[in-house]
Design a protein around this motif. Sequence first.
Motif, PDB file in Angstrom:
ATOM      1  N   PRO A 172      -1.177   3.341  13.218  1.00 34.17           N
ATOM      2  CA  PRO A 172      -2.473   4.013  13.189  1.00 34.17           C
ATOM      3  C   PRO A 172      -3.418   4.106  14.616  1.00 34.17           C
ATOM      4  O   PRO A 172      -4.233   4.531  14.594  1.00 34.17           O
ATOM      5  N   GLY A 173      -2.741   3.338  15.645  1.00 30.52           N
ATOM      6  CA  GLY A 173      -3.573   3.087  16.910  1.00 30.52           C
ATOM      7  C   GLY A 173      -4.166   4.553  17.428  1.00 30.52           C
ATOM      8  O   GLY A 173      -5.261   4.667  17.589  1.00 30.52           O
ATOM      9  N   VAL A 204       2.287  -0.247  -0.292  1.00 27.91           N
ATOM     10  CA  VAL A 204       2.012  -1.417   0.304  1.00 27.91           C
ATOM     11  C   VAL A 204       3.307  -2.091   0.908  1.00 27.91           C
ATOM     12  O   VAL A 204       2.893  -3.190   1.618  1.00 27.91           O
ATOM     13  N   VAL A 205       4.492  -1.401   0.787  1.00 19.77           N
ATOM     14  CA  VAL A 205       5.651  -2.053   1.391  1.00 19.77           C
ATOM     15  C   VAL A 205       5.913  -1.333   2.648  1.00 19.77           C
ATOM     16  O   VAL A 205       6.856  -1.726   3.304  1.00 19.77           O
ATOM     17  N   SER A 206       5.332  -0.293   3.129  1.00 19.59           N
ATOM     18  CA  SER A 206       5.723   0.631   4.419  1.00 19.59           C
ATOM     19  C   SER A 206       4.798  -0.212   5.446  1.00 19.59           C
ATOM     20  O   SER A 206       3.928  -1.174   5.257  1.00 19.59           O
ATOM     21  N   THR A 207       5.247  -0.161   6.766  1.00 17.06           N
ATOM     22  CA  THR A 207       4.739  -0.671   7.931  1.00 17.06           C
ATOM     23  C   THR A 207       4.350   0.616   8.658  1.00 17.06           C
ATOM     24  O   THR A 207       5.183   1.054   9.466  1.00 17.06           O
ATOM     25  N   PRO A 208       2.980   0.680   9.182  1.00 18.40           N
ATOM     26  CA  PRO A 208       1.743   0.055   8.588  1.00 18.40           C
ATOM     27  C   PRO A 208       1.924   0.535   6.960  1.00 18.40           C
ATOM     28  O   PRO A 208       2.397   1.530   6.499  1.00 18.40           O
ATOM     29  N   GLU A 209       0.882  -0.333   6.088  1.00 21.79           N
ATOM     30  CA  GLU A 209       0.742  -0.071   4.608  1.00 21.79           C
ATOM     31  C   GLU A 209       0.214   1.558   4.797  1.00 21.79           C
ATOM     32  O   GLU A 209      -0.726   1.878   5.573  1.00 21.79           O
ATOM     33  N   LEU A 210       0.529   2.301   3.678  1.00 23.51           N
ATOM     34  CA  LEU A 210      -0.082   3.701   3.722  1.00 23.51           C
ATOM     35  C   LEU A 210      -1.504   3.904   3.058  1.00 23.51           C
ATOM     36  O   LEU A 210      -1.613   3.502   1.941  1.00 23.51           O
TER      37      LEU A 210
END
Length: 148
Positions: free
Chosen positions: A80-81, A95-101
């Motif tokens: 998200p930067g 919660v399992v994605s990177t970054p969390e959605l």
Amino acid sequence: MIDAAEPLTPSARTSAYVAAMGLRGLDPLVVFEGAKGERTTEAIAEALELAPDVDALITFNDLRAFAVMKAAQKAGLDVPGRCAVLGIDGLAMGVVSTPELSSLDLDIAAVGRIAVELATGMQTGALPTSGPSVHRVVSHTLLLRESA
């Protein structure tokens, strides 16, 4: 907005987004990735071409948000930067994605209940098939996770 529809038939979610942006005097940007996400990479490229400084992408739903996040990262966007990604549905798998959605969490049980009530009312003739009397609002909560 990255819509999971075709340009000539935007989704109801996109239509609501466009209306909300218009009420705020903002110019909405909508790109279409197709109903099956067949144009996700192209949609991200189109969004960047139309708005090189894009800092947020709202997607049709959470499942499409995962693909959009991946395509955005492949296109060099730091999520998200530099650019936030927001889905719509509030799926627990966020919660399992990177970054969390991050997601707009809808009350899916209420959606189902209301859909059945409307369909039954329309079938019996107690409700019209369209118009203001059949519009409903479903409760929702903004789940701020890592992607926004």
